[in-house]
Design an enzyme around this catalytic site. Structure first.
Site, PDB file in Angstrom:
ATOM      1  N   TYR A   1     -18.855  29.982 -50.390  1.00  0.00           N
ATOM      2  CA  TYR A   1     -18.239  30.015 -51.746  1.00  0.00           C
ATOM      3  C   TYR A   1     -18.913  30.363 -52.846  1.00  0.00           C
ATOM      4  CZ  TYR A   1     -13.714  28.404 -49.945  1.00  0.00           C
ATOM      5  OH  TYR A   1     -12.420  28.407 -49.194  1.00  0.00           O
TER       6      TYR A   1
ATOM      7  N   GLN B   1      -1.999  34.121 -55.419  1.00  0.00           N
ATOM      8  CA  GLN B   1      -2.729  33.277 -54.192  1.00  0.00           C
ATOM      9  C   GLN B   1      -4.064  33.514 -54.476  1.00  0.00           C
ATOM     10  OE1 GLN B   1      -0.717  34.848 -50.264  1.00  0.00           O
ATOM     11  NE2 GLN B   1       0.053  36.474 -51.971  1.00  0.00           N
ATOM     12  N   ASN B   2      -4.614  34.211 -55.506  1.00  0.00           N
ATOM     13  CA  ASN B   2      -5.797  34.598 -55.694  1.00  0.00           C
ATOM     14  C   ASN B   2      -6.665  33.315 -56.168  1.00  0.00           C
ATOM     15  OD1 ASN B   2      -5.423  36.882 -54.440  1.00  0.00           O
ATOM     16  ND2 ASN B   2      -5.235  37.923 -56.550  1.00  0.00           N
ATOM     17  N   VAL B   3      -7.840  33.350 -55.892  1.00  0.00           N
ATOM     18  CA  VAL B   3      -8.893  32.129 -56.617  1.00  0.00           C
ATOM     19  C   VAL B   3      -9.505  32.550 -57.610  1.00  0.00           C
ATOM     20  CG1 VAL B   3      -8.522  30.633 -54.130  1.00  0.00           C
ATOM     21  CG2 VAL B   3     -10.357  32.203 -54.731  1.00  0.00           C
TER      22      VAL B   3
ATOM     23  N   HIS C   1      -3.134  28.770 -54.627  1.00  0.00           N
ATOM     24  CA  HIS C   1      -4.318  28.369 -53.636  1.00  0.00           C
ATOM     25  C   HIS C   1      -5.422  27.665 -54.633  1.00  0.00           C
ATOM     26  CE1 HIS C   1      -2.392  31.615 -50.602  1.00  0.00           C
ATOM     27  NE2 HIS C   1      -1.659  30.208 -50.909  1.00  0.00           N
TER      28      HIS C   1
ATOM     29  N   CYS D   1     -21.186  13.661 -54.851  1.00  0.00           N
ATOM     30  CA  CYS D   1     -20.662  13.160 -56.179  1.00  0.00           C
ATOM     31  C   CYS D   1     -21.400  12.275 -56.985  1.00  0.00           C
ATOM     32  CB  CYS D   1     -19.107  12.534 -55.746  1.00  0.00           C
ATOM     33  SG  CYS D   1     -18.505  11.734 -56.849  1.00  0.00           S
TER      34      CYS D   1
ATOM     35  N   GLY E   1       0.062  43.422 -54.132  1.00  0.00           N
ATOM     36  CA  GLY E   1      -1.153  43.188 -53.340  1.00  0.00           C
ATOM     37  C   GLY E   1      -1.403  41.962 -52.226  1.00  0.00           C
ATOM     38  N   THR E   2      -0.290  41.583 -51.989  1.00  0.00           N
ATOM     39  CA  THR E   2      -0.560  40.906 -50.518  1.00  0.00           C
ATOM     40  C   THR E   2       0.019  41.332 -49.474  1.00  0.00           C
ATOM     41  OG1 THR E   2       0.239  38.568 -49.913  1.00  0.00           O
ATOM     42  CG2 THR E   2       1.769  39.648 -51.524  1.00  0.00           C
TER      43      THR E   2
ATOM     44  N   ASN F   1       1.784  48.045 -52.927  1.00  0.00           N
ATOM     45  CA  ASN F   1       0.858  47.943 -51.815  1.00  0.00           C
ATOM     46  C   ASN F   1       0.581  49.106 -51.118  1.00  0.00           C
ATOM     47  OD1 ASN F   1      -0.621  47.088 -49.542  1.00  0.00           O
ATOM     48  ND2 ASN F   1       0.075  45.157 -49.552  1.00  0.00           N
TER      49      ASN F   1
HETATM   50  C1  BV8 Z   1       0.161  24.826 -45.585  1.00  0.00           C
HETATM   51  C2  BV8 Z   1      -7.713  29.781 -50.923  1.00  0.00           C
HETATM   52  C3  BV8 Z   1       1.435  23.054 -45.024  1.00  0.00           C
HETATM   53  C4  BV8 Z   1      -8.955  29.474 -50.141  1.00  0.00           C
HETATM   54  C5  BV8 Z   1      -5.958  30.634 -49.205  1.00  0.00           C
HETATM   55  C6  BV8 Z   1      -1.504  25.724 -38.561  1.00  0.00           C
HETATM   56  C7  BV8 Z   1      -1.742  24.890 -39.014  1.00  0.00           C
HETATM   57  C8  BV8 Z   1      -1.593  24.526 -40.494  1.00  0.00           C
HETATM   58  C9  BV8 Z   1      -1.006  25.405 -41.204  1.00  0.00           C
HETATM   59  C10 BV8 Z   1      -0.502  26.716 -40.510  1.00  0.00           C
HETATM   60  C11 BV8 Z   1      -0.744  26.740 -39.242  1.00  0.00           C
HETATM   61  N1  BV8 Z   1      -0.128  27.972 -38.938  1.00  0.00           N
HETATM   62  C12 BV8 Z   1       0.354  28.528 -40.074  1.00  0.00           C
HETATM   63  C13 BV8 Z   1       0.155  27.618 -40.940  1.00  0.00           C
HETATM   64  C14 BV8 Z   1       0.493  27.959 -42.361  1.00  0.00           C
HETATM   65  C15 BV8 Z   1      -0.905  28.447 -43.014  1.00  0.00           C
HETATM   66  C16 BV8 Z   1      -0.651  29.790 -42.581  1.00  0.00           C
HETATM   67  O1  BV8 Z   1       0.243  30.582 -43.484  1.00  0.00           O
HETATM   68  N2  BV8 Z   1      -1.524  30.604 -41.891  1.00  0.00           N
HETATM   69  C17 BV8 Z   1      -1.332  32.066 -41.675  1.00  0.00           C
HETATM   70  C18 BV8 Z   1      -2.945  32.863 -41.480  1.00  0.00           C
HETATM   71  C19 BV8 Z   1      -0.436  32.350 -40.699  1.00  0.00           C
HETATM   72  N3  BV8 Z   1      -0.836  28.047 -44.299  1.00  0.00           N
HETATM   73  C20 BV8 Z   1      -1.462  27.123 -44.720  1.00  0.00           C
HETATM   74  O2  BV8 Z   1      -2.045  26.608 -43.930  1.00  0.00           O
HETATM   75  C21 BV8 Z   1      -1.112  26.802 -46.313  1.00  0.00           C
HETATM   76  N4  BV8 Z   1      -0.710  25.372 -46.274  1.00  0.00           N
HETATM   77  O3  BV8 Z   1       0.917  25.504 -45.109  1.00  0.00           O
HETATM   78  O4  BV8 Z   1       0.493  23.446 -45.752  1.00  0.00           O
HETATM   79  C22 BV8 Z   1       0.988  22.309 -43.806  1.00  0.00           C
HETATM   80  C23 BV8 Z   1       0.023  21.677 -43.755  1.00  0.00           C
HETATM   81  C24 BV8 Z   1      -0.543  21.270 -42.454  1.00  0.00           C
HETATM   82  C25 BV8 Z   1      -0.058  21.785 -41.449  1.00  0.00           C
HETATM   83  C26 BV8 Z   1       1.167  22.627 -41.359  1.00  0.00           C
HETATM   84  C27 BV8 Z   1       1.498  23.155 -42.597  1.00  0.00           C
HETATM   85  C28 BV8 Z   1      -2.188  27.057 -46.944  1.00  0.00           C
HETATM   86  C29 BV8 Z   1      -2.571  28.619 -47.199  1.00  0.00           C
HETATM   87  C30 BV8 Z   1      -3.715  28.705 -48.206  1.00  0.00           C
HETATM   88  C31 BV8 Z   1      -4.809  29.000 -47.597  1.00  0.00           C
HETATM   89  N5  BV8 Z   1      -6.019  29.458 -48.757  1.00  0.00           N
HETATM   90  N6  BV8 Z   1      -7.048  30.911 -50.188  1.00  0.00           N
HETATM   91  C32 BV8 Z   1     -10.001  30.794 -50.275  1.00  0.00           C
HETATM   92  O5  BV8 Z   1      -9.646  31.791 -51.009  1.00  0.00           O
HETATM   93  O6  BV8 Z   1     -11.243  30.661 -49.717  1.00  0.00           O
HETATM   94  S1  BV8 Z   1      -5.200  31.861 -48.716  1.00  0.00           S
HETATM   95  C33 BV8 Z   1      -6.049  33.197 -48.807  1.00  0.00           C
HETATM   96  O7  BV8 Z   1      -5.169  34.565 -47.905  1.00  0.00           O
HETATM   97  C34 BV8 Z   1      -6.386  34.086 -50.147  1.00  0.00           C
HETATM   98  O8  BV8 Z   1      -5.962  33.044 -51.030  1.00  0.00           O
HETATM   99  C35 BV8 Z   1      -5.413  35.071 -50.182  1.00  0.00           C
HETATM  100  O9  BV8 Z   1      -4.990  35.324 -51.270  1.00  0.00           O
HETATM  101  C36 BV8 Z   1      -4.402  34.729 -49.229  1.00  0.00           C
HETATM  102  C37 BV8 Z   1      -3.433  35.924 -48.708  1.00  0.00           C
HETATM  103  O10 BV8 Z   1      -3.960  37.008 -48.261  1.00  0.00           O
HETATM  104  P1  BV8 Z   1      -3.757  38.200 -49.536  1.00  0.00           P
HETATM  105  O11 BV8 Z   1      -3.759  37.718 -50.896  1.00  0.00           O
HETATM  106  O12 BV8 Z   1      -2.287  38.861 -48.952  1.00  0.00           O
HETATM  107  O13 BV8 Z   1      -4.708  38.956 -49.018  1.00  0.00           O
HETATM  108  P2  BV8 Z   1      -4.902  40.018 -47.605  1.00  0.00           P
HETATM  109  O14 BV8 Z   1      -6.576  40.076 -47.759  1.00  0.00           O
HETATM  110  O15 BV8 Z   1      -4.148  39.251 -46.661  1.00  0.00           O
HETATM  111  O16 BV8 Z   1      -4.159  41.229 -48.104  1.00  0.00           O
HETATM  112  C38 BV8 Z   1      -4.527  41.943 -49.070  1.00  0.00           C
HETATM  113  C39 BV8 Z   1      -3.595  43.013 -49.437  1.00  0.00           C
HETATM  114  O17 BV8 Z   1      -3.686  43.956 -50.197  1.00  0.00           O
HETATM  115  C40 BV8 Z   1      -3.030  43.884 -48.053  1.00  0.00           C
HETATM  116  O18 BV8 Z   1      -1.580  43.954 -47.714  1.00  0.00           O
HETATM  117  C41 BV8 Z   1      -3.565  45.330 -48.603  1.00  0.00           C
HETATM  118  O19 BV8 Z   1      -2.919  46.282 -48.116  1.00  0.00           O
HETATM  119  C42 BV8 Z   1      -3.464  45.216 -50.062  1.00  0.00           C
HETATM  120  N7  BV8 Z   1      -4.279  46.089 -50.866  1.00  0.00           N
HETATM  121  C43 BV8 Z   1      -5.669  46.661 -50.753  1.00  0.00           C
HETATM  122  N8  BV8 Z   1      -5.821  47.198 -51.844  1.00  0.00           N
HETATM  123  C44 BV8 Z   1      -4.958  47.139 -52.673  1.00  0.00           C
HETATM  124  C45 BV8 Z   1      -3.905  46.489 -52.236  1.00  0.00           C
HETATM  125  N9  BV8 Z   1      -2.708  46.200 -52.884  1.00  0.00           N
HETATM  126  C46 BV8 Z   1      -2.576  46.793 -54.209  1.00  0.00           C
HETATM  127  N10 BV8 Z   1      -3.687  47.697 -54.504  1.00  0.00           N
HETATM  128  C47 BV8 Z   1      -4.690  47.724 -53.886  1.00  0.00           C
HETATM  129  N11 BV8 Z   1      -5.577  48.513 -54.532  1.00  0.00           N
HETATM  130 ZN    ZN Z   2     -16.576  11.123 -55.541  1.00  0.00          ZN
END
Ligand code: BV8
Ligand code: ZN
Length: 257
Positions: free
Chosen positions: A69, A107-109, A125, A155, A195-196, A221
């Site tokens: 991070y 979704q961005n941080v 997020h 802490c 962009g997602t 995208n």
């Molecule tokens: C949840 C913060 C309820 C951290 C992020 C098993 C157990 C537990 C949960 C799950 C599970 N299976 C599935 C899940 C749900 C899980 C999930 O979705 N997993 C996925 C991988 C299948 N979700 C979660 O866990 C969420 N919580 O569901 O809670 C729960 C709780 C317990 C148990 C069950 C359910 C939490 C999700 C949040 C995770 N944290 N970020 C950090 O950043 O360090 S997510 C992380 O991915 C980033 O924030 C990022 O934004 C996000 C998504 O990715 P994208 O933004 O889409 O980025 P990516 O790289 O993927 O794509 C970029 C895109 O841009 C591409 O399409 C590319 O073509 C395009 N691009 C490139 N250049 C350009 C462009 N577009 C436009 N212009 C350009 N120039």
């Molecule tokens: Zn504390």
């Protein structure tokens, strides 16, 4: 000659009463911030982001996650918003001036939407600018000496480890923000998705909810995704190019670039 798809997107946005914008890592790509899935370069190449951004990854090696991070946070300080961020801020200003509704969920941080002038920004997020205690949840202002540390700080109140205030995989999103996103997705006339990859839930669900509720979904995208496949208007290209063109076609001036 304006591209007919750009025209179509501009018309949909110009006639919308309620606009929701959903952004992902791609909107920051042209600022030089690697997208989430390509984020792993150099010494981080051998780690999977989904593993590092998880409670399991933190429990296994808090120092490694902390250093990841700090490397990402440090990288954000040298880069600036790009024309896509500025165009979204100009769109919000124009829509709000007309008394119409606008909200941007990211979704961005990173903070680039705010730096570019967007006001109604909701972080699904969390954000990398704030830190909190993993035990008592107290917020913690990062000190310069924490940035280069091998291990996360403790802490001052309870001694537990300080963590980034972001949502890890397997963690719940901030309840208020999620509720707001579900409601806004059902209410909006147009959802502009930028962009997602549409792989992370629940954020990836929102365009489907909007579409099912009768909204026009516009996806920007360079690569097709599950969202571009359900969008009525798919603008294939970079957000820094496409979004300014749509906003210009709406007759809106964009500052900054
Ligand atoms: C949840 C913060 C309820 C951290 C992020 C098993 C157990 C537990 C949960 C799950 C599970 N299976 C599935 C899940 C749900 C899980 C999930 O979705 N997993 C996925 C991988 C299948 N979700 C979660 O866990 C969420 N919580 O569901 O809670 C729960 C709780 C317990 C148990 C069950 C359910 C939490 C999700 C949040 C995770 N944290 N970020 C950090 O950043 O360090 S997510 C992380 O991915 C980033 O924030 C990022 O934004 C996000 C998504 O990715 P994208 O933004 O889409 O980025 P990516 O790289 O993927 O794509 C970029 C895109 O841009 C591409 O399409 C590319 O073509 C395009 N691009 C490139 N250049 C350009 C462009 N577009 C436009 N212009 C350009 N120039
Ligand atoms: Zn504390």
């Amino acid at each position: 000659m304006v591209d007919p798809l750009i025209e179509q997107a501009a018309r949909a946005l110009s006639s919308a009463q309620t606009i929701l914008v959903l952004t992902g890592a791609g909107v920051s790509a042209e600022s030089g911030v690697p997208t989430f899935r390509e984020a792993q370069t150099g010494l981080w190449a051998r780690y999977q982001p989904e593993k590092l951004a998880s409670p399991e990854g933190w429990a296994a090696d808090p120092g490694l996650v902390w250093r990841w991070y700090m490397a990402r946070f440090g990288g954000l300080e040298t880069v600036r918003p790009n024309p896509g961020h500025y165009a979204l801020a100009a769109l919000e200003a124009a829509i709000s001036e007309d008394g119409r509704e606008f909200v941007l969920f990211t979704q961005n941080v990173d903070h680039f939407h705010e730096v570019a002038g967007s006001r109604r920004v909701r972080h699904l997020h969390g954000n990398l600018a704030s830190y909190r205690c993993s035990g008592c949840d107290r917020s913690y202002p990062l000190r310069p000496e924490d940035r280069g540390a091998e291990q996360p700080p403790s802490c001052p109140s309870c001694g537990c480890l300080i963590r980034p205030d972001v949502v890890w995989f397997g963690e719940m999103l901030p309840p208020g923000v999620v509720e707001e996103a579900w409601t806004a997705s059902r209410r909006c006339d147009v959802m502009l998705v930028v962009g997602t990859s549409g792989q992370v839930y629940p954020a990836a669900q929102f365009p489907h909810v909007a579409r099912d509720a009768g909204a026009t979904v516009i996806d920007v995208n360079p690569d097709p995704t599950p969202i571009s496949r359900i969008a009525q208007i798919y603008l294939q290209g970079a957000s820094g190019v496409m979004v300014p063109r749509v906003v210009a076609a709406m007759g809106i001036e964009t500052e900054g670039s």
